[in-house]
Motif scaffolding. Structure first.
Motif, PDB file in Angstrom:
ATOM      1  N   GLY A 113       0.955  -4.497  -6.346  1.00 19.52           N
ATOM      2  CA  GLY A 113       0.783  -4.442  -5.095  1.00 19.52           C
ATOM      3  C   GLY A 113       1.331  -5.580  -4.103  1.00 19.52           C
ATOM      4  N   ARG A 114       2.307  -6.419  -4.702  1.00 16.27           N
ATOM      5  CA  ARG A 114       2.910  -7.492  -3.598  1.00 16.27           C
ATOM      6  C   ARG A 114       4.066  -7.097  -2.928  1.00 16.27           C
ATOM      7  NH1 ARG A 114       1.589 -12.133  -6.760  1.00 16.27           N
ATOM      8  NH2 ARG A 114       2.680 -13.411  -4.978  1.00 16.27           N
ATOM      9  N   PHE A 115       4.528  -6.013  -3.035  1.00 13.22           N
ATOM     10  CA  PHE A 115       5.692  -5.540  -2.270  1.00 13.22           C
ATOM     11  C   PHE A 115       5.481  -4.116  -1.317  1.00 13.22           C
ATOM     12  CE2 PHE A 115       7.553  -8.386  -5.421  1.00 13.22           C
ATOM     13  CZ  PHE A 115       8.519  -9.149  -4.538  1.00 13.22           C
ATOM     14  N   GLY A 169     -10.816  -2.981 -10.314  1.00  9.88           N
ATOM     15  CA  GLY A 169      -9.240  -3.337 -10.512  1.00  9.88           C
ATOM     16  C   GLY A 169      -8.271  -2.348 -11.134  1.00  9.88           C
ATOM     17  N   VAL A 170      -8.722  -1.774 -12.342  1.00 10.17           N
ATOM     18  CA  VAL A 170      -8.219  -0.802 -13.035  1.00 10.17           C
ATOM     19  C   VAL A 170      -8.029   0.290 -12.194  1.00 10.17           C
ATOM     20  CG1 VAL A 170      -8.216   0.777 -15.002  1.00 10.17           C
ATOM     21  CG2 VAL A 170      -8.963  -1.724 -15.324  1.00 10.17           C
ATOM     22  N   ALA A 193      -4.276   3.995  -9.257  1.00 10.15           N
ATOM     23  CA  ALA A 193      -4.004   4.539  -7.895  1.00 10.15           C
ATOM     24  C   ALA A 193      -2.787   4.099  -7.457  1.00 10.15           C
ATOM     25  CB  ALA A 193      -5.181   4.337  -6.969  1.00 10.15           C
ATOM     26  N   ARG A 194      -2.433   2.929  -7.534  1.00 11.21           N
ATOM     27  CA  ARG A 194      -1.022   2.242  -6.993  1.00 11.21           C
ATOM     28  C   ARG A 194       0.104   2.602  -7.800  1.00 11.21           C
ATOM     29  NH1 ARG A 194      -3.349  -2.993  -5.930  1.00 11.21           N
ATOM     30  NH2 ARG A 194      -2.751  -3.341  -7.930  1.00 11.21           N
ATOM     31  N   LEU A 195       0.038   2.847  -9.119  1.00 12.85           N
ATOM     32  CA  LEU A 195       1.312   2.944  -9.951  1.00 12.85           C
ATOM     33  C   LEU A 195       2.073   4.063  -9.621  1.00 12.85           C
ATOM     34  CD1 LEU A 195       2.866   1.547 -12.311  1.00 12.85           C
ATOM     35  CD2 LEU A 195       1.576   3.346 -14.002  1.00 12.85           C
ATOM     36  N   ASP A 196       1.549   5.199  -9.339  1.00 10.98           N
ATOM     37  CA  ASP A 196       2.659   6.343  -9.045  1.00 10.98           C
ATOM     38  C   ASP A 196       2.888   6.494  -7.582  1.00 10.98           C
ATOM     39  OD1 ASP A 196       3.257   7.006 -11.760  1.00 10.98           O
ATOM     40  OD2 ASP A 196       1.311   8.192 -11.878  1.00 10.98           O
ATOM     41  N   GLY A 197       2.140   5.794  -6.660  1.00 12.78           N
ATOM     42  CA  GLY A 197       2.464   5.840  -5.254  1.00 12.78           C
ATOM     43  C   GLY A 197       1.908   6.995  -4.367  1.00 12.78           C
ATOM     44  N   ARG A 198       0.823   7.475  -5.068  1.00 10.17           N
ATOM     45  CA  ARG A 198       0.580   8.772  -4.383  1.00 10.17           C
ATOM     46  C   ARG A 198      -0.815   8.503  -3.548  1.00 10.17           C
ATOM     47  NH1 ARG A 198       1.498  13.101  -7.950  1.00 10.17           N
ATOM     48  NH2 ARG A 198       0.616  14.585  -6.332  1.00 10.17           N
ATOM     49  N   PHE A 199      -1.495   7.343  -3.530  1.00  9.96           N
ATOM     50  CA  PHE A 199      -2.543   6.813  -2.783  1.00  9.96           C
ATOM     51  C   PHE A 199      -2.135   5.677  -2.084  1.00  9.96           C
ATOM     52  CE2 PHE A 199      -4.421   9.508  -6.264  1.00  9.96           C
ATOM     53  CZ  PHE A 199      -5.192  10.418  -5.658  1.00  9.96           C
ATOM     54  N   ASP A 200      -2.758   5.567  -0.853  1.00  7.08           N
ATOM     55  CA  ASP A 200      -2.955   4.261  -0.268  1.00  7.08           C
ATOM     56  C   ASP A 200      -4.505   4.115   0.126  1.00  7.08           C
ATOM     57  OD1 ASP A 200      -0.550   3.221   0.302  1.00  7.08           O
ATOM     58  OD2 ASP A 200      -0.252   4.735   2.184  1.00  7.08           O
ATOM     59  N   PHE A 214      -4.339   5.749 -17.201  1.00  3.16           N
ATOM     60  CA  PHE A 214      -5.338   5.959 -16.178  1.00  3.16           C
ATOM     61  C   PHE A 214      -4.452   6.312 -14.796  1.00  3.16           C
ATOM     62  CE2 PHE A 214      -9.550   3.964 -15.824  1.00  3.16           C
ATOM     63  CZ  PHE A 214     -10.169   4.661 -14.942  1.00  3.16           C
ATOM     64  N   ALA A 215      -3.195   5.898 -14.689  1.00  8.81           N
ATOM     65  CA  ALA A 215      -2.473   6.558 -13.515  1.00  8.81           C
ATOM     66  C   ALA A 215      -2.396   7.932 -13.616  1.00  8.81           C
ATOM     67  CB  ALA A 215      -1.154   5.520 -13.365  1.00  8.81           C
ATOM     68  N   THR A 216      -2.252   8.374 -14.596  1.00  4.16           N
ATOM     69  CA  THR A 216      -1.967   9.825 -14.780  1.00  4.16           C
ATOM     70  C   THR A 216      -3.349  10.577 -14.410  1.00  4.16           C
ATOM     71  OG1 THR A 216      -0.348   9.578 -16.660  1.00  4.16           O
ATOM     72  CG2 THR A 216      -1.466  11.752 -16.575  1.00  4.16           C
TER      73      THR A 216
END
Lengths: 364, 364, 364, 364
Positions: A29-31, D19-20, D25-32, D316-318
């Motif tokens: 989440g840094r970029f 945090g996990v 939620a962030r890894l695959d870029g599907r959520f803000d 988890f991201a899956t």
């Protein structure tokens, strides 16, 4: 924490490493990825950008460098994820525009490109970061620190290897990944460039040793292949350690088998990238220990507790987080830079020169 | 089945390999150990013989060869388990007396001794068997057969290594094992002779390939050591395969880590001596398989079912059982013989010559 | 050292465990096999004896016990390697004749046989030794000592398992090994007797803990099988530790997978029989250590240095060497005896009783 | 692809699982992540939100549900990452507000809470997703499909275990993670709830089998601990398979050792979470195969090629990407839902009831 704005050159549809860089940039989440010249084909660039939700799409990296450096909300950094022969030109353009560069490895396809890029890097206030991502693995960073702290004693022997099998057979013409990697004009080298530089960089990073000389036996086993697909290399390191390095893309049964073993007069460590959350460490005369990720000695570079495996993307993301820290002036000391890139270019060239002369030793 | 009568030269109190030969000879019940010249010191020879329940003790191997060949119930075969420089003389004596010789490796300490021994072996009707015991491992024999059957396709790359750490530090004067092994006059070589020859023999045995040339970087890391304790070697094999071979006795954390990996254009195999009951085999593009001991393809060389691990002594015992078969004319085709011994002597000499000339290639 | 004279009951052609006992008796050179009642069929007994080079062949164990005890050079000990229902009668005969008995496990097929045998053992001056051979593995003996020394602290949790897959399908009528093992009249039990007793014995031996109670869920998965082929068992040990024990002969992919894991409040150990030369040990809060065979703490029960793997036959041979020591009064303190046998019989019966009552707890 | 707006309840400073969820939620870029009630303490909530760059901070989840559902740009989904006893109330609030819920496991701390939540889930059009994250591992999904396809045949035996050691000693009062997990009012259960439910869910997910009955032996080994820290459980599954399940938080040397082994009459699979990129598969009578991540059969749930390890966060991201798909109507069929949550609650309660009655079988 300030979020940085990122651009990308290359990495459009069908590319492999571009997607990896995006995961890595996103994970911590840094970029925010806000601009891109994802392809030299404008339509494809635009389509790719739209798919990825990238706001500003360019069809030309020079145009992008100019436009972004002119904007108040322009990108802070750019990721260069093109094939090797297309690293230098965009990297130079962004460096000259004062935009930090995060560049895939190896540095370039030719020595000339490397030289130009190095000059641009030196002349620029912007940072140049090379994604030798395996240095982001927490246990490799711990190993480096252990060696620096003398826990292995005087280093003697290093065994580095990086074996794959995906080029065992002649590539289909439509395998884009294989196509440019096996074209000497686009890649500059075969296995030694694509994966050998990773192994060489990792052993240099972890041991902290410079190379004194190397010799190589390179071979292309697949009929008609114009670059090496198997490389046997010996190295003599500063301080007297001796190393062997094997890089192969025709070793059937190996997916991405990067391994590093280092032995000193007091201890030894062994690590394998495919199961990266553990490393063995032996003090001479004592039982081997299994050191795991997520504990003292490596926790600074991890996200989750021991036993919850992190992997390739996390290690790559650590490079990106370090890049953010370097850009913000808050860290990033372990990042591979232009010198690591020049070392890799020397490694490639020296291997090729040695092989052309029937494996003579080439001095650094 | 006729039980054979065995004699032994060397292997008295404090010796390592003599005891191993006795276990190996005893396990399958094919030999009775009935005579010995266990030491050059008559009293010690007698005491050792008495302890072991050996009926006839000699203080001199020439005397033993003469006496045993003269008896109706004399020994059928003799095991030579002395240090390297003491292999040739007794072996020649027994061969000339018409007694089969089972000799520890490497063949001899010097090229001259090897040559004399080879002539004696050729001139004799008795068999000469060299205990390259690792060829007795059932999975190594299966690997050899698989390669001969073409299951790996055309061989390309071989990675052989044999790493130990017991000579990491300078040896105590009273460590008998270390003393003669690190004295060049007694051993003729260091790690390359003691363990490198095993790795070289095993790769030759399994691949079925002759060596075209090799080059070596030898080193002694321990101050004052007069023989190599670490060896980095590259080989070019007949048919085009390329190999790397690493032998080390200073690799901290390695006990007796002999590993062999072989890759062809259709498949690859990987095996580790410290867990010898399994081998992996990959057909290109398919999942890796774990082949275990005790099944079709290797069961001929095993004693007990899969999952009941066999080890070093069993593999060594297979050499002895094969020796019994060869002596009786009922088998033993896979046994290492005088030619394997000469190959090993060439390997040692070529490594030393290459190293002395800064790692030039030495042709076979 | 005095060599002992050994006889054997059972173990003729086609038998598995008889051959194992012979390897074990032979390896360390402490026994000569000189007499046998290898089969109840006189001709077969004689043929088997001749093949094995056994001097004196009997067709009846009673006759053998009488004859051997009457000879000046009669056997010192006898190995009983018949199917379970044929353990008690010969064992009693030899015990009454004053000949030491080395008996395969489990003790007997029925509780009544066990009781009679126990009385005979108690009444005799001869030793009764039960070949729970897995207790011969050096790392299991080291684990036992470590626990006795408090290195794991107060024991809490034990996970024992013994999984095979060779009875996954209904057996062929001509598979002699499977035939008697799946006939309740001959075996007395299925997986719990054949392998479950080994796991139970090993956990008892290593932990030093008696059992307070157990409960079991037994099942036969193969149609028509009359004995259990899979057993799920829970135990409560004296001192408060809790255990799970799984025994299965239908777990596809398991050859002879005996595993033992023990956790106390200060440390934990983990061991797998299929790779028996290593064991892990963790002190709470510290890195896991890999303890290997051939070093302080276990070297007393090994033959060759670390890294030269020993296996199943060596562990079995240690039982035989211990037996020689016990007979000669020079050691053998760790040997399983009649009490271990009775514990095993209780284990079998308690599992069956618990299962018949829908898994109630059965007290010891 | 439309990016979804995510809120979060819980997960402020010092929390682990929040945090996990954010990484996932962030890894695959599907959520803000745009809104949060990160703590019940308003100041802490605000500080945490600011640190994380979350735009809208609430101090009360009811307020948050009301406000977000009223906004045009309100959140699409909320992640509930509070301790167990605080799952039901916010989940119900958001479900009633029509906002999709992604909730950490186990479902709730009590049966009453579970019942209320189930009713709310049924009554709502919004989705309820339970993050049994281990079902996101690609090889577990492949295993599930292989079993559904009959590759293992009729299932017989299941061995599930989840061992940790972080609660080996009494917790420090200031270990927030340990504090609520060992307080029965906040957690509702000990190891069986925290990790046992994961193992139970995973075996149910992969086998596709319902549970017929179970029995349990629960124990708290640490003095004064009010919840179980070690659980031995047996299960009988629909269709006749039998299972053992071990959950422990006092097994010294285990970090997060979730393992699953499943055996049918035609094949068996074995998987370990700490090295999750490989799984073994054996067809009866054939060599064991090593199936790796990144290939046919599992590639749909991976990001990068074989040999480039993915780990816990990716799995988890899956779950999160699947959640996005379910919300958008484009997939997510494998997601654990309210029924998985109710199964887990039954599992906890049945274990406790069985243990209270000395391990009787409890029917589903």
């Amino acid at each position: 924490m300030k979020k940085l704005k990122l651009g990308m050159v290359g990495g459009g549809q069908g590319a492999f490493i571009g997607g990896v860089h995006r995961y890595a940039a996103r994970l911590d989440g840094r970029f925010d990825l806000v601009a891109g010249a994802l392809s030299s084909d404008p339509e494809r660039a635009a389509t790719s950008a739209a798919e990825l939700g990238i706001e500003r799409s360019y069809s030309d990296f020079n145009e992008m460098a100019a436009a972004e450096s002119a904007r108040d909300d322009g990108i802070d950094a750019v990721a260069i994820v093109t094939p090797n022969h297309m690293h230098a030109a965009p990297a130079i353009a962004f460096l000259q525009a004062g935009i930090h560069v995060i560049c895939d490895k190896p540095l370039t396809a030719t020595a000339e490109q490397a030289e130009e890029l190095a000059q641009a890097a030196q002349a620029s206030d912007a940072h140049f970061i090379l994604t030798h991502n395996y240095t982001g693995y927490p246990l490799m960073r711990q190993a480096r620190q252990m060696i620096a702290d003398g826990e292995l004693g005087q280093l003697r022997v290093i065994q580095a290897e990086y074996a794959q099998d995906w080029l065992t057979e002649a590539s289909d013409a439509d395998n884009k990944q294989a196509a440019w990697r096996t074209d000497p004009k686009l890649s500059g080298a075969g296995a030694i460039g694509d994966i050998g530089t990773h192994a060489f960089n990792l052993l240099s990073f972890v041991t902290g040793l410079g190379t004194q000389s190397l010799m190589a036996d390179l071979h292309a086993f697949v009929d008609g292949r114009q670059v090496d697909d198997n490389a046997h290399i010996m190295l003599r390191m500063e301080g007297g350690a001796r190393a062997m390095l094997w890089a192969s893309q025709v070793a059937v049964g190996n997916e991405n088998s990067l391994k590093l073993r280092i032995y000193g007069d007091r201890g030894g460590i062994e690590w394998e990238q495919e199961n990266p959350n553990r490393m063995t460490f032996t003090r001479f005369g004592q039982p081997k220990q299994i050191i795991t990720r997520g504990h003292d000695g490596n926790a600074a570079w991890t996200r989750i507790p021991g036993g919850h495996p992190e992997g390739y993307l996390e290690a790559f993301a650590t490079i990106y987080s370090d890049a953010a820290d370097r850009i913000l002036g808050t860290g990033g000391e372990l990042l591979p830079d232009i010198n690591a890139g020049l070392d890799g270019m020397w490694f490639i060239r020296a291997c090729q020169q040695s092989a052309q002369q029937n494996s003579v030793w080439i001095d650094r």
